[in-house]
Design a protein around this motif. Structure first.
Motif, PDB file in Angstrom:
ATOM      1  N   VAL A 112       0.825  -1.296   0.013  1.00 22.12           N
ATOM      2  CA  VAL A 112       0.033   0.082   0.101  1.00 22.12           C
ATOM      3  C   VAL A 112       1.152   1.249  -0.205  1.00 22.12           C
ATOM      4  N   LEU A 113       1.858   1.258   0.885  1.00 19.87           N
ATOM      5  CA  LEU A 113       2.891   2.467   1.017  1.00 19.87           C
ATOM      6  C   LEU A 113       3.462   2.630  -0.284  1.00 19.87           C
ATOM      7  N   LEU A 114       4.147   1.235  -1.048  1.00 21.55           N
ATOM      8  CA  LEU A 114       4.687   1.511  -2.197  1.00 21.55           C
ATOM      9  C   LEU A 114       3.888   1.980  -3.364  1.00 21.55           C
ATOM     10  N   GLU A 115       2.816   1.608  -3.610  1.00 16.60           N
ATOM     11  CA  GLU A 115       1.842   2.114  -4.366  1.00 16.60           C
ATOM     12  C   GLU A 115       1.551   3.733  -4.232  1.00 16.60           C
ATOM     13  N   ARG A 116       1.276   3.959  -3.078  1.00 15.18           N
ATOM     14  CA  ARG A 116       1.063   5.522  -2.787  1.00 15.18           C
ATOM     15  C   ARG A 116       2.333   6.178  -3.273  1.00 15.18           C
ATOM     16  N   LEU A 117       3.272   5.765  -2.853  1.00 18.57           N
ATOM     17  CA  LEU A 117       4.712   6.419  -3.524  1.00 18.57           C
ATOM     18  C   LEU A 117       4.519   6.763  -4.723  1.00 18.57           C
TER      19      LEU A 117
END
Length: 431
Positions: free
Chosen positions: A314-319
């Motif tokens: 989730v964090l990598l996609e948001r990045l």
């Protein structure tokens, strides 16, 4: 914008990145020239001064040198003292010869024989003493190196933990055992400081999360009331204009709250660690933003290759989404965006390049601060909440990676995010 055939390419100054030419999407963008090193700025190594030899060696080596010098000084004094004692003892000895010796009636010759004997004995004693001193001294130096390492091992433990700590892992403690000495006092003081920092950071994150949650409810109520008012067919044109303006302001505040919540989440230690392919993540993000890309009229070029990373999906996609959205917002008419993923300098990486207004090099670092924009304007904030790159940096730090941004020749920005290799990170976590 990419120069068309027949047009001159923009000049590339030091500290800028050349735009991606057509057909060269798979080539990673790099700085056109190396930045000056601190020694260059200071006028070279000569003007910087010559450091003493002891300033360039470790504390363990310095302690070993001190132990060795003290031992050799004490050994040399002992050899000198031994020489004096042996010389005194030999000088007090009474030498006698048999009556049939030719030197029996010659006291001068007898004294010469005595002196020669004493000198020979003293020379041999001195030679063997010096050899013994050198051999034992070298053994003492080796033993001193070992003892210095044992004495400094608690400091090495403190250093390792201090290097590993960050605002996401302040819960760790040194918990040094052993006698209640100065090093133990240093470790306990460090643990106390970590405890206070942990409480401060945790309280700050809880405040941001709680405040953001509390603000979402009135914003949702405001949005509902405005939508109901705008749906009234008898509403006047002025009322609808004001209502639409308030809706845009309310939407901006909701984006700001969501950004703050996500920033608070990304500032914590990772709870989820799975293997993620940055190429797949970038492809998913581009498909989700395809409608916005079509509305913008920008051309998007991609070169998405496998880039395995261990982290929170989730964090990598948001990045990646923040990087692409940032490239969409801060662009020019008929501009372009280039997204590439893969292995960059032996590390999984993703790079987003976009055309746009000229960004001075001295403003790059400020772009990663919360509520900062390239123009430095905090009032005209309808385009974004000013948290996009702040969240990018926070997510990168949570995954142990690095992020760098460079001005693009002709205007725009090139942002490169690198992560530790998935297998290397897993091995480090296992250790």
């Amino acid at each position: 914008m990419t120069p068309q055939d027949g047009e001159a390419a923009p000049a590339v100054s030091p500290g800028e990145v050349a735009p991606t030419p057509p057909g060269d999407t798979g080539t990673w963008r790099r700085l056109s020239s190396a930045q000056p090193t601190p020694s260059d700025k200071a006028g070279g190594p000569v003007s910087g001064g010559v450091h003493r030899f002891t300033d360039n060696i470790s504390l363990r080596a310095r302690l070993t040198l001190i132990y060795g010098m003290l031992f050799f000084a004490a050994g040399s004094f002992l050899v000198l003292l031994n020489y004096i004692i042996v010389a005194g003892l030999l000088d007090n000895l009474t030498f006698t010869v048999s009556p049939d010796s030719p030197y029996y009636d010659d006291p001068t010759a007898l004294e010469n024989i005595k002196n020669t004997y004493i000198e020979t004995v003293l020379a041999e004693v001195t030679r063997f003493s010096v050899i013994a001193l050198v051999i034992v001294g070298l053994l003492a130096v080796g033993l001193g190196y070992f003892v210095a390492g044992r004495a400094l091992s608690p400091l090495h433990k403190i250093t390792r933990i201090a290097r590993r700590l960050s605002e996401r892992s302040l819960h760790e403690r040194i918990a040094l055992g052993g006698p209640d000495d100065e090093i133990r006092e240093l470790a306990d003081t460090f643990d106390g400081m970590l405890e206070r920092l942990d409480r401060a950071f945790d309280g700050q994150r809880r405040f941001v999360a709680n405040a953001s949650h509390e603000l979402r409810t009135p914003l949702a109520i405001n949005r509902t009331l405005l939508e109901v008012a705008l749906s009234d067919p008898e509403a006047s044109a002025d009322l609808k204009t004001v209502g639409r303006t308030l809706l845009e302001t309310n939407a901006r505040h909701e984006r700001l709250i969501d950004g703050l919540l996500f920033l608070a989440k990304s500032d914590r230690e990772l709870d989820v660690r799975t293997q993620v392919d940055l190429g797949e993540v970038a492809e998913t993000v581009l498909s989700q933003l395809s409608e916005d890309v079509e509305k913008s009229g920008l051309s998007v070029r991609t070169d998405l290759r496998a880039a395995p990373v261990t982290g929170d999906p989730v964090l990598l996609e948001r990045l990646v989404a923040n990087l692409v959205e940032n490239a969409l917002r801060y662009n020019v008419a008929d501009g372009e965006i280039t997204v590439r993923s893969g292995i960059y300098e032996d590390s999984p990486a993703v790079q987003v390049e976009n055309s746009g207004p000229v960004v001075p090099g001295y403003e790059i670092e400020g772009l990663f601060e919360p509520f900062r924009r390239a123009s430095g304007d905090r009032v005209r904030s309808g385009r974004s909440a000013g948290l996009g790159l702040s969240i990018v940096r926070s997510v990168v730090r949570a995954h142990g990676g690095t992020v760098s941004a460079w001005p693009r020749a002709g205007g725009g920005l090139v942002v490169t995010v690198r992560f530790p290799h998935a297998r290397r990170e897993s091995a480090a976590a296992g250790r």
